[in-house]
Design a protein around this motif. Structure first.
Motif, PDB file in Angstrom:
ATOM      1  N   ALA A  90     -40.937   4.157  14.914  1.00 50.14           N
ATOM      2  CA  ALA A  90     -40.869   4.163  16.074  1.00 50.14           C
ATOM      3  C   ALA A  90     -40.224   3.020  16.407  1.00 50.14           C
ATOM      4  CB  ALA A  90     -42.166   4.429  17.040  1.00 50.14           C
ATOM      5  N   GLU A  91     -39.836   2.527  17.913  1.00 51.20           N
ATOM      6  CA  GLU A  91     -39.289   1.529  18.394  1.00 51.20           C
ATOM      7  C   GLU A  91     -40.321   0.588  18.467  1.00 51.20           C
ATOM      8  OE1 GLU A  91     -36.472  -0.149  22.074  1.00 51.20           O
ATOM      9  OE2 GLU A  91     -37.054   2.087  21.825  1.00 51.20           O
ATOM     10  N   ASN A  92     -39.866  -0.725  17.858  1.00 49.97           N
ATOM     11  CA  ASN A  92     -40.900  -1.629  18.004  1.00 49.97           C
ATOM     12  C   ASN A  92     -40.930  -2.513  19.403  1.00 49.97           C
ATOM     13  OD1 ASN A  92     -42.611  -4.039  17.426  1.00 49.97           O
ATOM     14  ND2 ASN A  92     -41.299  -5.004  16.017  1.00 49.97           N
ATOM     15  N   ARG A  93     -41.753  -2.352  20.130  1.00 46.85           N
ATOM     16  CA  ARG A  93     -42.022  -2.773  21.390  1.00 46.85           C
ATOM     17  C   ARG A  93     -42.020  -4.444  21.485  1.00 46.85           C
ATOM     18  NH1 ARG A  93     -42.593   1.089  25.402  1.00 46.85           N
ATOM     19  NH2 ARG A  93     -42.977   3.084  24.528  1.00 46.85           N
ATOM     20  N   ALA A  94     -42.484  -5.015  20.336  1.00 45.09           N
ATOM     21  CA  ALA A  94     -42.509  -6.519  20.320  1.00 45.09           C
ATOM     22  C   ALA A  94     -41.414  -7.084  19.963  1.00 45.09           C
ATOM     23  CB  ALA A  94     -43.797  -6.662  19.443  1.00 45.09           C
ATOM     24  N   PHE A  95     -40.340  -6.376  19.720  1.00 47.59           N
ATOM     25  CA  PHE A  95     -39.036  -6.877  19.308  1.00 47.59           C
ATOM     26  C   PHE A  95     -38.279  -7.647  20.464  1.00 47.59           C
ATOM     27  CE2 PHE A  95     -34.269  -6.069  18.433  1.00 47.59           C
ATOM     28  CZ  PHE A  95     -34.457  -6.932  17.313  1.00 47.59           C
ATOM     29  N   GLU A  96     -37.949  -8.841  20.342  1.00 48.03           N
ATOM     30  CA  GLU A  96     -37.257  -9.459  21.182  1.00 48.03           C
ATOM     31  C   GLU A  96     -35.803 -10.005  20.851  1.00 48.03           C
ATOM     32  OE1 GLU A  96     -38.415  -9.880  24.055  1.00 48.03           O
ATOM     33  OE2 GLU A  96     -40.504  -9.162  23.777  1.00 48.03           O
ATOM     34  N   GLY A  97     -35.355  -9.315  19.708  1.00 44.73           N
ATOM     35  CA  GLY A  97     -33.992  -9.586  19.511  1.00 44.73           C
ATOM     36  C   GLY A  97     -33.933 -10.554  18.219  1.00 44.73           C
ATOM     37  N   LEU A  98     -32.581 -10.738  17.767  1.00 39.13           N
ATOM     38  CA  LEU A  98     -32.546 -11.414  16.439  1.00 39.13           C
ATOM     39  C   LEU A  98     -32.190 -13.076  17.154  1.00 39.13           C
ATOM     40  CD1 LEU A  98     -30.202  -9.329  14.384  1.00 39.13           C
ATOM     41  CD2 LEU A  98     -32.564  -9.522  13.685  1.00 39.13           C
ATOM     42  N   SER A  99     -32.678 -13.759  16.138  1.00 38.06           N
ATOM     43  CA  SER A  99     -32.291 -15.113  16.739  1.00 38.06           C
ATOM     44  C   SER A  99     -30.769 -15.241  16.243  1.00 38.06           C
ATOM     45  CB  SER A  99     -33.047 -16.226  15.706  1.00 38.06           C
ATOM     46  OG  SER A  99     -33.030 -16.162  14.469  1.00 38.06           O
ATOM     47  N   GLN A 100     -30.296 -16.504  16.787  1.00 40.07           N
ATOM     48  CA  GLN A 100     -28.694 -16.856  16.673  1.00 40.07           C
ATOM     49  C   GLN A 100     -28.489 -16.919  14.938  1.00 40.07           C
ATOM     50  OE1 GLN A 100     -27.135 -17.244  19.555  1.00 40.07           O
ATOM     51  NE2 GLN A 100     -25.321 -16.921  18.654  1.00 40.07           N
ATOM     52  N   GLU A 101     -29.462 -17.432  14.250  1.00 39.94           N
ATOM     53  CA  GLU A 101     -29.353 -17.903  12.668  1.00 39.94           C
ATOM     54  C   GLU A 101     -29.493 -16.480  12.124  1.00 39.94           C
ATOM     55  OE1 GLU A 101     -31.063 -20.449   9.010  1.00 39.94           O
ATOM     56  OE2 GLU A 101     -31.844 -20.740  11.177  1.00 39.94           O
ATOM     57  N   ALA A 102     -30.471 -15.877  12.537  1.00 34.56           N
ATOM     58  CA  ALA A 102     -30.642 -14.269  11.858  1.00 34.56           C
ATOM     59  C   ALA A 102     -29.528 -13.603  12.077  1.00 34.56           C
ATOM     60  CB  ALA A 102     -31.947 -13.857  12.440  1.00 34.56           C
ATOM     61  N   GLY A 103     -28.798 -13.634  13.111  1.00 37.78           N
ATOM     62  CA  GLY A 103     -27.590 -12.713  13.509  1.00 37.78           C
ATOM     63  C   GLY A 103     -26.325 -12.934  12.496  1.00 37.78           C
ATOM     64  N   ARG A 104     -26.502 -14.119  11.846  1.00 34.07           N
ATOM     65  CA  ARG A 104     -25.265 -14.309  10.991  1.00 34.07           C
ATOM     66  C   ARG A 104     -25.511 -13.979   9.356  1.00 34.07           C
ATOM     67  NH1 ARG A 104     -26.239 -19.793  13.010  1.00 34.07           N
ATOM     68  NH2 ARG A 104     -24.856 -20.310  14.985  1.00 34.07           N
ATOM     69  N   SER A 105     -26.849 -13.394   9.156  1.00 39.39           N
ATOM     70  CA  SER A 105     -27.176 -13.025   8.005  1.00 39.39           C
ATOM     71  C   SER A 105     -27.296 -11.476   7.738  1.00 39.39           C
ATOM     72  CB  SER A 105     -28.752 -13.575   7.754  1.00 39.39           C
ATOM     73  OG  SER A 105     -29.222 -12.998   6.322  1.00 39.39           O
ATOM     74  N   PRO A 106     -26.448 -11.136   6.730  1.00 41.46           N
ATOM     75  CA  PRO A 106     -26.293  -9.435   6.520  1.00 41.46           C
ATOM     76  C   PRO A 106     -27.627  -8.984   6.194  1.00 41.46           C
ATOM     77  CG  PRO A 106     -24.707 -10.690   5.205  1.00 41.46           C
ATOM     78  CD  PRO A 106     -25.782 -11.895   5.833  1.00 41.46           C
ATOM     79  N   GLY A 107     -28.694  -9.557   5.760  1.00 47.44           N
ATOM     80  CA  GLY A 107     -30.111  -9.148   5.619  1.00 47.44           C
ATOM     81  C   GLY A 107     -30.609  -8.738   6.763  1.00 47.44           C
ATOM     82  N   SER A 108     -30.071  -9.131   7.941  1.00 54.60           N
ATOM     83  CA  SER A 108     -30.845  -9.006   9.132  1.00 54.60           C
ATOM     84  C   SER A 108     -30.356  -7.647   9.765  1.00 54.60           C
ATOM     85  CB  SER A 108     -30.450  -9.980  10.392  1.00 54.60           C
ATOM     86  OG  SER A 108     -30.888 -11.282   9.726  1.00 54.60           O
ATOM     87  N   PHE A 109     -29.659  -6.807   9.039  1.00 50.80           N
ATOM     88  CA  PHE A 109     -29.110  -5.459   9.592  1.00 50.80           C
ATOM     89  C   PHE A 109     -29.537  -4.602   8.501  1.00 50.80           C
ATOM     90  CE2 PHE A 109     -26.243  -8.858  11.243  1.00 50.80           C
ATOM     91  CZ  PHE A 109     -26.607  -8.560  12.515  1.00 50.80           C
ATOM     92  N   LEU A 110     -30.035  -3.505   8.796  1.00 56.39           N
ATOM     93  CA  LEU A 110     -30.555  -2.377   8.130  1.00 56.39           C
ATOM     94  C   LEU A 110     -29.910  -1.084   8.338  1.00 56.39           C
ATOM     95  CD1 LEU A 110     -34.422  -3.322   8.439  1.00 56.39           C
ATOM     96  CD2 LEU A 110     -32.924  -4.311   6.980  1.00 56.39           C
ATOM     97  N   HIS A 111     -29.755  -0.140   7.194  1.00 55.27           N
ATOM     98  CA  HIS A 111     -29.211   1.041   7.575  1.00 55.27           C
ATOM     99  C   HIS A 111     -30.358   1.982   8.211  1.00 55.27           C
ATOM    100  CE1 HIS A 111     -25.450   1.043   5.167  1.00 55.27           C
ATOM    101  NE2 HIS A 111     -25.927   0.036   4.444  1.00 55.27           N
TER     102      HIS A 111
END
Length: 308
Positions: free
Chosen positions: A199-220
């Protein structure tokens, strides 16, 4: 004068009725990339060459809400567009209770009337995936696909046999391939409960600026393929609640994804080099993310020779 005023009022109401309808349905249909914020989401991927006319945007804002309510889907998202020679396919996907497995794809030629794409039999889907060339934009168009010959038939010099594949069947096969290779979600946006419910994570507040640069932050956003083959030692640092999908950092060939920051770092854009035309976006420190495809539905088979 009274008649002219009534005609002007009529045209105004017809033009603006979609906004009245959206205000009425806003509490039921606020979903990413479907109705309420589809205009802003499409604007975020405009740098990839994907734009829609004002008419198409207005039609999508209304028709996707109706599609969601009529199909009783948990959410409906605009999938993208496949450019054809005679006409373009506008595509949408409806999600059920389990977004990983319960999906229904739809196509439209005018962004108003949506037709569900039936899933072909495995043998038909395999043949449909072998069809080559541009889409025509006609669901009933027929392709001839050569069937593989057996060793005995090949030794005897037999002529190959051909299977007839409809473009609607090819469209279903291509959508399945693109989804398996490119559909993404940010790490932490989806959560898996101990009961196995995604299910959608209601506690998710987005990726940080640093995490957005990492390929490991994006999942299939599909059932994991590599994760079940990992050893316990490799899974030691994973969080079972959010690390239940495969990251794109493990994709082969390496370098098949391009990650860039645009608009002064206000949006992270991930593009697939395997399927040119696929674009994923995520706004750092925000819940806004999504993806869209705008291409010809053809895979880049030469990618392995293009990478350094």
């Amino acid at each position: 004068k009274r008649q002219a005023f009534l005609q002007l009022l009529y045209h105004f109401l017809v033009r603006e009725q979609r906004y009245i309808f959206l205000l009425f349905c806003n509490d039921q249909a606020a979903v990413k990339m479907d109705a309420s914020d589809i205009t802003q989401s499409i604007d975020l991927v405009a740098s990839s060459g994907f734009v829609l006319s004002t008419e198409h945007k207005a039609c999508l804002q209304t028709s996707l809400v109706l599609l969601k309510n009529d199909g009783k889907f948990k959410s409906v998202k605009f999938w993208g567009r496949i450019a054809g020679i005679d006409a373009d396919y506008f595509l949408a996907v409806g999600f059920g209770a389990n977004p990983l497995s319960e999906r229904s794809h739809f196509f439209s030629l005018d962004c108003i009337n949506w037709v569900q794409i039936p899933q072909p039999e495995p043998a038909v889907a395999e043949n449909a995936g072998k069809a080559r060339g541009r889409f025509r934009g006609n669901p009933s168009h027929e392709y001839k696909v050569a069937l593989p010959l057996t060793e005995e038939a090949e030794a005897e010099g037999a002529e190959p046999e051909y299977a007839v594949v409809l473009e609607e069947q090819r469209l279903a096969a291509v959508l399945k391939l693109i989804d398996a290779d490119t559909a993404l979600t940010p790490r932490g946006a989806m959560v898996k409960t101990p009961a196995g419910v995604v299910a959608e994570n209601r506690a998710f507040e987005g990726l940080s600026q640093e995490a957005g640069r990492s390929p490991g932050s994006f999942l299939h956003f599909r059932e994991p393929v590599n994760l079940p083959n990992k050893s316990l030692l490799e899974r030691e640092g994973l969080d079972k609640a959010i690390d239940f999908l495969d990251p794109i950092s493990e994709d082969l060939p390496a370098g098949s994804w391009s990650i860039q920051e645009e608009r002064g770092g206000c949006v992270v854009v991930v593009r697939s080099l395997l399927w040119p035309g696929f674009t994923f976006f995520a706004v750092p420190n925000s819940r806004q993310y999504g993806h869209v495809y705008n291409g010809t539905g053809e895979r880049n088979e030469d990618l392995g020779f293009m990478l350094p």
